[in-house]
Write a protein that holds these residues in place. Structure first.
Motif, PDB file in Angstrom:
ATOM      1  N   GLU A  97     -14.179  -0.327   3.337  1.00 40.46           N
ATOM      2  CA  GLU A  97     -13.704   0.933   3.919  1.00 40.46           C
ATOM      3  C   GLU A  97     -12.185   0.918   4.068  1.00 40.46           C
ATOM      4  N   ILE A  98     -11.637  -0.213   4.516  1.00 37.44           N
ATOM      5  CA  ILE A  98     -10.180  -0.338   4.679  1.00 37.44           C
ATOM      6  C   ILE A  98      -9.486  -0.211   3.323  1.00 37.44           C
ATOM      7  N   LEU A  99     -10.057  -0.839   2.302  1.00 40.71           N
ATOM      8  CA  LEU A  99      -9.476  -0.768   0.957  1.00 40.71           C
ATOM      9  C   LEU A  99      -9.504   0.668   0.427  1.00 40.71           C
ATOM     10  N   MET A 100     -10.610   1.381   0.658  1.00 37.21           N
ATOM     11  CA  MET A 100     -10.703   2.782   0.233  1.00 37.21           C
ATOM     12  C   MET A 100      -9.650   3.625   0.922  1.00 37.21           C
ATOM     13  N   ARG A 101      -9.492   3.417   2.225  1.00 35.64           N
ATOM     14  CA  ARG A 101      -8.505   4.182   2.996  1.00 35.64           C
ATOM     15  C   ARG A 101      -7.089   3.884   2.492  1.00 35.64           C
ATOM     16  N   THR A 102      -6.802   2.599   2.283  1.00 37.49           N
ATOM     17  CA  THR A 102      -5.471   2.191   1.828  1.00 37.49           C
ATOM     18  C   THR A 102      -5.143   2.813   0.478  1.00 37.49           C
ATOM     19  N   ARG A 103      -6.111   2.741  -0.440  1.00 34.80           N
ATOM     20  CA  ARG A 103      -5.861   3.300  -1.774  1.00 34.80           C
ATOM     21  C   ARG A 103      -5.646   4.817  -1.717  1.00 34.80           C
ATOM     22  N   ALA A 104      -6.468   5.497  -0.937  1.00 34.98           N
ATOM     23  CA  ALA A 104      -6.340   6.955  -0.848  1.00 34.98           C
ATOM     24  C   ALA A 104      -4.989   7.355  -0.247  1.00 34.98           C
ATOM     25  N   LEU A 105      -4.578   6.675   0.809  1.00 37.62           N
ATOM     26  CA  LEU A 105      -3.280   6.985   1.429  1.00 37.62           C
ATOM     27  C   LEU A 105      -2.134   6.711   0.464  1.00 37.62           C
ATOM     28  N   GLU A 106      -2.240   5.609  -0.267  1.00 32.69           N
ATOM     29  CA  GLU A 106      -1.216   5.275  -1.260  1.00 32.69           C
ATOM     30  C   GLU A 106      -1.152   6.354  -2.337  1.00 32.69           C
ATOM     31  N   GLY A 107      -2.313   6.813  -2.777  1.00 33.47           N
ATOM     32  CA  GLY A 107      -2.366   7.857  -3.797  1.00 33.47           C
ATOM     33  C   GLY A 107      -1.786   9.176  -3.316  1.00 33.47           C
ATOM     34  N   LEU A 108      -2.117   9.559  -2.086  1.00 33.37           N
ATOM     35  CA  LEU A 108      -1.579  10.802  -1.525  1.00 33.37           C
ATOM     36  C   LEU A 108      -0.069  10.715  -1.339  1.00 33.37           C
ATOM     37  N   LYS A 109       0.398   9.540  -0.935  1.00 36.08           N
ATOM     38  CA  LYS A 109       1.839   9.351  -0.691  1.00 36.08           C
ATOM     39  C   LYS A 109       2.639   9.439  -1.986  1.00 36.08           C
ATOM     40  N   ASN A 110       2.084   8.867  -3.067  1.00 37.00           N
ATOM     41  CA  ASN A 110       2.829   8.781  -4.327  1.00 37.00           C
ATOM     42  C   ASN A 110       2.318   9.729  -5.406  1.00 37.00           C
ATOM     43  N   GLN A 111       1.393  10.617  -5.027  1.00 39.42           N
ATOM     44  CA  GLN A 111       0.815  11.546  -5.998  1.00 39.42           C
ATOM     45  C   GLN A 111       0.299  10.800  -7.225  1.00 39.42           C
ATOM     46  N   SER A 112      -0.496   9.754  -6.956  1.00 40.98           N
ATOM     47  CA  SER A 112      -1.027   8.911  -8.021  1.00 40.98           C
ATOM     48  C   SER A 112      -2.485   8.583  -7.716  1.00 40.98           C
ATOM     49  N   SER A 113      -3.073   7.697  -8.526  1.00 41.53           N
ATOM     50  CA  SER A 113      -4.446   7.264  -8.276  1.00 41.53           C
ATOM     51  C   SER A 113      -4.509   6.292  -7.103  1.00 41.53           C
ATOM     52  N   GLY A 114      -3.356   5.784  -6.663  1.00 41.63           N
ATOM     53  CA  GLY A 114      -3.310   4.837  -5.546  1.00 41.63           C
ATOM     54  C   GLY A 114      -3.729   3.431  -5.922  1.00 41.63           C
ATOM     55  N   ARG A 115      -3.951   3.203  -7.212  1.00 38.36           N
ATOM     56  CA  ARG A 115      -4.479   1.906  -7.652  1.00 38.36           C
ATOM     57  C   ARG A 115      -3.452   0.776  -7.522  1.00 38.36           C
ATOM     58  N   PHE A 116      -2.201   1.064  -7.865  1.00 34.20           N
ATOM     59  CA  PHE A 116      -1.174   0.022  -7.859  1.00 34.20           C
ATOM     60  C   PHE A 116      -0.246   0.186  -6.663  1.00 34.20           C
ATOM     61  N   ILE A 117      -0.093  -0.908  -5.923  1.00 34.55           N
ATOM     62  CA  ILE A 117       0.682  -0.883  -4.685  1.00 34.55           C
ATOM     63  C   ILE A 117       1.824  -1.888  -4.769  1.00 34.55           C
ATOM     64  N   GLN A 118       2.995  -1.484  -4.313  1.00 26.82           N
ATOM     65  CA  GLN A 118       4.126  -2.413  -4.220  1.00 26.82           C
ATOM     66  C   GLN A 118       4.036  -3.121  -2.871  1.00 26.82           C
ATOM     67  N   PRO A 119       3.714  -4.416  -2.861  1.00 22.18           N
ATOM     68  CA  PRO A 119       3.519  -5.131  -1.590  1.00 22.18           C
ATOM     69  C   PRO A 119       4.686  -5.009  -0.627  1.00 22.18           C
ATOM     70  N   GLU A 120       5.907  -4.966  -1.182  1.00 20.92           N
ATOM     71  CA  GLU A 120       7.076  -4.892  -0.294  1.00 20.92           C
ATOM     72  C   GLU A 120       7.181  -3.546   0.419  1.00 20.92           C
ATOM     73  N   SER A 121       6.437  -2.532  -0.070  1.00 17.60           N
ATOM     74  CA  SER A 121       6.473  -1.218   0.583  1.00 17.60           C
ATOM     75  C   SER A 121       5.590  -1.176   1.821  1.00 17.60           C
ATOM     76  N   LEU A 122       4.750  -2.197   1.991  1.00 17.18           N
ATOM     77  CA  LEU A 122       3.843  -2.244   3.124  1.00 17.18           C
ATOM     78  C   LEU A 122       4.513  -2.862   4.339  1.00 17.18           C
ATOM     79  N   GLY A 123       4.194  -2.332   5.511  1.00 15.77           N
ATOM     80  CA  GLY A 123       4.682  -2.926   6.752  1.00 15.77           C
ATOM     81  C   GLY A 123       3.945  -4.225   7.030  1.00 15.77           C
ATOM     82  N   LYS A 124       4.442  -4.995   7.984  1.00  9.89           N
ATOM     83  CA  LYS A 124       3.851  -6.299   8.289  1.00  9.89           C
ATOM     84  C   LYS A 124       2.381  -6.155   8.682  1.00  9.89           C
ATOM     85  N   LEU A 125       2.074  -5.160   9.524  1.00  4.76           N
ATOM     86  CA  LEU A 125       0.699  -4.956   9.975  1.00  4.76           C
ATOM     87  C   LEU A 125      -0.203  -4.535   8.818  1.00  4.76           C
TER      88      LEU A 125
END
Length: 647
Positions: free
Chosen positions: A589-617
């Protein structure tokens, strides 16, 4: 227990609110059920007809609910397996507000209201479940309440039901505080003129102290005056609806709306103390309710159900994405979010089917009558497609005489292609691997599909295993759903014959390396377009999906496709590993949420994430989801003896 009663009880307990019942109560309800077989074209009940003594749950087939408006039939909803309808009969014997038409040959269970009234009185969970559905404006109460609200959340945490909060925020409820009123002595003519002048559909008849006596609506003017030929000089009090039902204006939205539904009111008068013995201070109409619900699932789905315009369908799907963003940002449960988005996607598919069928209306009638079923695969098949990512689908149709083989295949290929084009127009991407109903290979009769599945299981080559991971997650969405059920049973029967197939599937489930490297950091892509990015789909989500599929298949579980629901079911089946499976479900569920938020933020599929863009938490939360992958892979390695399995 009688065999038939047992089968009915087994079916009912799969769906809320029956799943909330004790074994004894469920058996009593099942024993009272009347089983009805309905043929395509039959009318189960008509709008305006007096309510029967039963309400219904659909066992199989398709039934649509329609409303007659100015001599035109408008679809309000479509019932699917496990959907409960005709539920207004639960609230009192009154005419049906919709008609129920059999779209495909169907089997329904008719449940006596008299038996279920006792359940409602004694089981607060059941009562709350129905209340949540009514409050969301549903005409069908379905297992996830996915067109409106997620009542099950109320049972998990009654103090904080997110789904009800969406519709209960008083600041969102728009109602008029300037109520149009008249005295009992006003004539009908004068009351009508006031309504026309103010452009409103109702007027409240009040005493001189503003205490309400009754209400007159446009409907009263039509039904009580025009149709009856009553003189316009008659006192307004003669045609008003009385006694009047009132509520306080600070009453919760769900209570207000449930009151309107129970009493079939288009307008509800609000007074200072909630009784007709205090002054009027507001009025709420069903139009106000619709505006208050705004971007709700019920509103969006109602819009989709009643349009075949591609631009409008795409616009509504765009709105659904904004609704998705709101849900994710407000941390609603992923079970609820996924159910809502799946329902939206499914309605689009069903409307695409109508458009495709209409485009082939001039084809041979014999071909058009052949039963078929549209299958969703991949994430949509697993009810996990939140964003408009690649579409994966296929089409199965009933076997035909050899003389019709070529014509039938050509017809259904046209149908599948037309449907795929509609989905493309609605913003769903094309499948890079061409696994779509526009590909001749994936439009086949039942016997051919069975031979595909059997071949993959008997000869589990690398390509066969890849195909099985895609196609074994299929979900029948539109058309004759019984064909989908036949295919599901075939898969499980074939696996039972050759269980060694599961070892090959297990080997494949361990192909993806752990998502974290030696230094406990994300394993990122080493080259290409996505260099130094983390592939959340292949590194984290696919391993969990593969493991869940494997273990559910090994238990012979039928009808559970969703990954986190598979883990929940496994927790029930294997109590020794309950904590691990629950952890895996939450991780997914957390992975689904993370991918969807990433996709909405970048107007993409949310599949690929830049680790450095993530906060520590965020980084730590994501890393925590990887833990159950390693543990589950270890269990699978031992259980399926992969150390002794040929590589």
């Amino acid at each position: 227990m009688n065999v038939i009663v047992h089968r009915v009880a087994e079916f009912l307990k799969r769906f809320p609110p029956f799943s909330f019942l004790s074994k004894e109560v469920l058996e009593k309800v099942a024993g009272s059920v009347e089983i009805r077989y309905l043929e395509k074209g039959e009318i189960l009940f008509r709008q305006g007809q007096a309510a029967e003594t039963h309400f219904y749950i659909l066992k199989e087939g398709v039934i649509i609910l329609t409303e007659s408006i100015q001599n035109q039939e408008e679809i309000r909803d479509e019932c699917d397996e496990g959907d409960v309808f005709g539920v207004l009969a639960l609230l009192g014997k009154r005419p049906y507000v919709l008609s129920a038409k059999v779209q495909e040959n169907s089997l329904v269970y008719a449940i006596p209201v008299s038996v279920f009234e006792e359940v409602l009185e004694q089981n607060s969970r059941v009562a709350l479940y129905f209340a949540a559905g009514f409050a969301s404006g549903q005409v069908v109460i379905r297992q996830d309440l996915s067109t409106g609200q997620k009542a099950r959340g109320a049972f998990k945490n009654e103090s904080r039901d997110h789904s009800l909060m969406i519709f209960s925020d008083q600041s969102e409820i728009k109602f008029s505080e300037k109520v149009l009123i008249c005295s009992p002595e006003h004539t009908i003519q004068e009351a009508a003129e006031l309504m026309s002048e103010k452009h409103v559909g109702s007027i409240v008849v009040c005493r001189s102290d503003l205490k309400p006596l009754g209400i007159i609506t446009d409907k009263d003017l039509r039904n009580k005056v025009v149709s009856k030929g009553i003189s316009l000089e008659t006192a307004a009090s003669k045609i008003m609806s009385a006694p009047i039902l009132t509520r306080r204006k600070d009453t919760s939205f769900s209570d207000l709306y449930l009151t309107m539904i129970k009493n079939r009111l288009h307008h509800l008068v609000l007074t200072e103390d909630g009784t007709d013995q205090s002054p009027v201070c507001g009025i709420i109409s069903d139009h106000d309710v619709l505006l208050s619900m705004g971007n709700s699932p019920a509103v969006l789905i109602h819009g989709l159900m009643n349009t075949l315009d591609l631009k409008e369908m795409r616009l509504i799907r765009d709105q659904a994405e904004q609704m998705l963003r709101y849900y994710l940002e407000n941390e609603l449960t992923m079970d609820f979010v996924a159910s809502v988005m799946t329902e939206v996607n499914d309605i689009i598919i069903k409307q695409a089917l109508r458009i495709a069928e209409n485009s082939l209306a001039n084809e041979d009638e014999v071909l058009r009558k052949i039963p078929y079923c549209f299958l969703s695969l991949g994430s949509e098949g697993r009810e996990e497609q939140l964003l408009r990512t690649d579409q994966d689908n296929a089409l199965v149709y009933e076997d035909v005489p050899e003389a019709l083989d070529e014509e039938a295949h050509a017809y259904f290929l046209k149908l599948g292609t037309a449907m795929v084009e509609v989905l493309l127009a609605c913003g769903f991407a094309s499948c890079p691997g061409d696994i779509m109903a526009s590909n001749p290979k994936w439009v086949q009769p039942m016997s051919k599909w069975k031979s595909f599945f059997t071949e993959w299981i008997i000869r589990p080559t690398e390509e066969a295993i890849l195909s099985s991971t895609i196609f074994f997650d299929f979900r029948a969405v539109a058309g004759n759903l019984g064909l989908g059920e036949t295919l599901s049973l075939h898969i499980y029967e074939e696996i039972q014959k050759k269980k060694i197939f599961l070892n090959f599937l297990a080997k494949n489930a361990l192909m993806n390396p752990p998502p974290l490297g030696f230094f406990k950091d994300f394993v990122v892509e080493k080259s290409g377009e996505h260099k130094n990015e983390f592939d959340i789909k292949s590194r984290a989500m696919m391993p969990l999906a593969d493991l869940a599929r494997l273990l559910v298949l090994s238990h012979g579980v039928i009808g559970v496709n969703n990954t986190f629901k598979r883990f929940d079911r496994l927790a029930e089946l294997e109590p020794n590993y309950e904590a691990l499976f629950k952890q895996a479900a939450k991780a997914y569920e957390i992975l689904m949420r993370t991918r969807a938020l990433e996709g909405l933020k970048n107007q993409s599929s949310g599949r690929f994430i830049q680790p450095e863009s993530l906060g520590k938490l965020e980084r730590q939360l994501l890393k925590n989801t990887f833990s159950p992958i390693n543990e589950l892979q270890t269990i699978v390695k031992v259980r399926f003896q992969l150390d002794y399995f040929p590589s």
